[in-house]
Design a protein around this motif. Sequence first.
Motif, PDB file in Angstrom:
ATOM      1  N   SER A  25       0.824  -1.206   0.000  1.00 20.34           N
ATOM      2  CA  SER A  25       0.000   0.000   0.000  1.00 20.34           C
ATOM      3  C   SER A  25       0.861   1.259   0.000  1.00 20.34           C
ATOM      4  O   SER A  25       2.009   1.252   0.446  1.00 20.34           O
ATOM      5  CB  SER A  25      -0.905   0.002   1.235  1.00 20.34           C
ATOM      6  OG  SER A  25      -1.741  -1.132   1.243  1.00 20.34           O
ATOM      7  N   GLY A  26       0.259   2.334  -0.481  1.00 24.27           N
ATOM      8  CA  GLY A  26       0.970   3.604  -0.530  1.00 24.27           C
ATOM      9  C   GLY A  26       0.227   4.685   0.223  1.00 24.27           C
ATOM     10  O   GLY A  26       0.527   5.001   1.355  1.00 24.27           O
ATOM     11  N   GLY A  27      -0.792   5.246  -0.428  1.00 29.02           N
ATOM     12  CA  GLY A  27      -1.558   6.318   0.190  1.00 29.02           C
ATOM     13  C   GLY A  27      -1.213   7.669  -0.391  1.00 29.02           C
ATOM     14  O   GLY A  27      -0.436   7.794  -1.346  1.00 29.02           O
ATOM     15  N   ALA A  28      -1.784   8.698   0.211  1.00 27.32           N
ATOM     16  CA  ALA A  28      -1.677  10.047  -0.336  1.00 27.32           C
ATOM     17  C   ALA A  28      -0.236  10.547  -0.426  1.00 27.32           C
ATOM     18  O   ALA A  28       0.120  11.283  -1.342  1.00 27.32           O
ATOM     19  CB  ALA A  28      -2.508  11.007   0.516  1.00 27.32           C
ATOM     20  N   HIS A  29       0.606  10.159   0.516  1.00 30.90           N
ATOM     21  CA  HIS A  29       1.960  10.712   0.565  1.00 30.90           C
ATOM     22  C   HIS A  29       3.017   9.812  -0.084  1.00 30.90           C
ATOM     23  O   HIS A  29       4.216   9.983   0.151  1.00 30.90           O
ATOM     24  CB  HIS A  29       2.339  11.019   2.016  1.00 30.90           C
ATOM     25  CG  HIS A  29       1.577  12.174   2.592  1.00 30.90           C
ATOM     26  ND1 HIS A  29       0.273  12.051   3.030  1.00 30.90           N
ATOM     27  CD2 HIS A  29       1.911  13.481   2.776  1.00 30.90           C
ATOM     28  CE1 HIS A  29      -0.153  13.226   3.471  1.00 30.90           C
ATOM     29  NE2 HIS A  29       0.814  14.110   3.325  1.00 30.90           N
ATOM     30  N   CYS A  30       2.569   8.876  -0.923  1.00 31.45           N
ATOM     31  CA  CYS A  30       3.535   7.965  -1.552  1.00 31.45           C
ATOM     32  C   CYS A  30       4.396   8.667  -2.599  1.00 31.45           C
ATOM     33  O   CYS A  30       5.471   8.181  -2.945  1.00 31.45           O
ATOM     34  CB  CYS A  30       2.822   6.767  -2.174  1.00 31.45           C
ATOM     35  SG  CYS A  30       1.706   7.195  -3.526  1.00 31.45           S
ATOM     36  N   LEU A  31       3.945   9.811  -3.114  1.00 32.88           N
ATOM     37  CA  LEU A  31       4.733  10.538  -4.111  1.00 32.88           C
ATOM     38  C   LEU A  31       6.126  10.850  -3.576  1.00 32.88           C
ATOM     39  O   LEU A  31       7.134  10.634  -4.249  1.00 32.88           O
ATOM     40  CB  LEU A  31       4.012  11.836  -4.492  1.00 32.88           C
ATOM     41  CG  LEU A  31       4.800  12.810  -5.376  1.00 32.88           C
ATOM     42  CD1 LEU A  31       5.115  12.169  -6.722  1.00 32.88           C
ATOM     43  CD2 LEU A  31       4.025  14.109  -5.559  1.00 32.88           C
ATOM     44  N   LYS A  32       6.192  11.317  -2.345  1.00 35.80           N
ATOM     45  CA  LYS A  32       7.470  11.704  -1.750  1.00 35.80           C
ATOM     46  C   LYS A  32       8.108  10.578  -0.950  1.00 35.80           C
ATOM     47  O   LYS A  32       9.334  10.415  -0.963  1.00 35.80           O
ATOM     48  CB  LYS A  32       7.262  12.921  -0.842  1.00 35.80           C
ATOM     49  CG  LYS A  32       8.540  13.458  -0.213  1.00 35.80           C
ATOM     50  CD  LYS A  32       8.260  14.743   0.558  1.00 35.80           C
ATOM     51  CE  LYS A  32       9.538  15.330   1.153  1.00 35.80           C
ATOM     52  NZ  LYS A  32       9.258  16.604   1.871  1.00 35.80           N
ATOM     53  N   TYR A  33       7.277   9.779  -0.284  1.00 34.16           N
ATOM     54  CA  TYR A  33       7.819   8.820   0.675  1.00 34.16           C
ATOM     55  C   TYR A  33       7.789   7.368   0.205  1.00 34.16           C
ATOM     56  O   TYR A  33       8.306   6.490   0.888  1.00 34.16           O
ATOM     57  CB  TYR A  33       7.071   8.955   2.006  1.00 34.16           C
ATOM     58  CG  TYR A  33       7.327  10.287   2.658  1.00 34.16           C
ATOM     59  CD1 TYR A  33       8.538  10.539   3.295  1.00 34.16           C
ATOM     60  CD2 TYR A  33       6.381  11.309   2.607  1.00 34.16           C
ATOM     61  CE1 TYR A  33       8.796  11.767   3.880  1.00 34.16           C
ATOM     62  CE2 TYR A  33       6.629  12.542   3.189  1.00 34.16           C
ATOM     63  CZ  TYR A  33       7.838  12.771   3.820  1.00 34.16           C
ATOM     64  OH  TYR A  33       8.101  13.991   4.392  1.00 34.16           O
ATOM     65  N   GLY A  34       7.194   7.122  -0.956  1.00 35.07           N
ATOM     66  CA  GLY A  34       7.208   5.771  -1.478  1.00 35.07           C
ATOM     67  C   GLY A  34       6.112   4.891  -0.897  1.00 35.07           C
ATOM     68  O   GLY A  34       5.241   5.339  -0.145  1.00 35.07           O
TER      69      GLY A  34
END
Length: 358
Positions: A25-34
């Motif tokens: 899983s990723g979520g909203a902040h996966c752009l920066k944090y993976g």
Amino acid sequence: HGLYFAPDPSSQTVCTIGGNLAFNSGGAHCLKYGMTSNHILGIKVALPDGEVVELGNDSLENAGPDCVGLFVGSEGLLGIALEIQIRLLPIPESYQTLLASYDSLEAAGEAVSVVVASGILPGAMEIMDKLAIEAAEAAVSAGYPKDAEALLIVELDGESAAVEAEFIALSDAISKTGAKEVRIAQDNAERMLIWKGRKSAFSAVGRLSPDYIVQDGVVPRSRLGEALKEISRLSSEAGLRVANVFHAGDGNLHPLILFDAKQPDGLEKAEALAGKILRLCLKLGGSITGEHGVGVEKLEYMPEMFTEIDLDAFDRLRRSIDPNEISNRGKMLPGKEAPALAAHGPHPLEKAGVISRM
């Protein structure tokens, strides 16, 4: 201790670390944090034959095969996670959260490319369309602009000085996107309300329709506008409403297909539309899943994304660990029907169209 686990799926108030691991899983902040895979240091695993092994160590810089990376996202096909060692990060010192409204979903999608092209790396970039906005407002009164066709949420985080500098660049980028209204969260309470609306959207859509399918596909960021325009066309063609909520930063779409299972062919029409959206993702150079996995629902699309050689390699790898194929059989790999389904057939509620096997 001032630390947190970075992956933040919308279901984070009820989901488990084990579930995050199984589907990466990723979520909203996966752009920066993976994704989850970027935050797992080690796993104690019960293999299908009962042997317990430990994968990984205290460092992200492992030598040799990445066994942790292999296990994360394997949907239970390789064994059961007994213990998980996670990587925690310091809570960011500062946040700046911006909400921009647009006259069209395509315009919001194009705005994402403008922000990325500016060189900024936001912590999160999320988009919601009019239906999702309507549902979220009814559920939690987030204060979203009710006349917006689409919303773009952009959040910066990090050290205060860096966030201030990035916010100047972000404001300049957003000014070039044709946003009809721009709001800035003035304090943490406003920031949390913006995110409460976004993270409630999936469940809130239940206020708009008795049934809905949550789909999960990925397209290149540069083709977001094109994808959204085509999803709108497919929605009209099928005569079904689609609420769009997605992680715009990495092109991970989550179209919510609204339908009524009590209507003749209601579920079948919704599933057909879901399939067309997945094929659209592939056509645009994307994937049939970003973080919700393949499971049973997407088995038929695996041969459209991978070659026979690819699928054979997956199968041989799986059988090297589980030669008897007893671990979560019937998921992810085509041609591996679940034993319960083969022995007993569809559940009576499936036959009645009340539920579907995902």
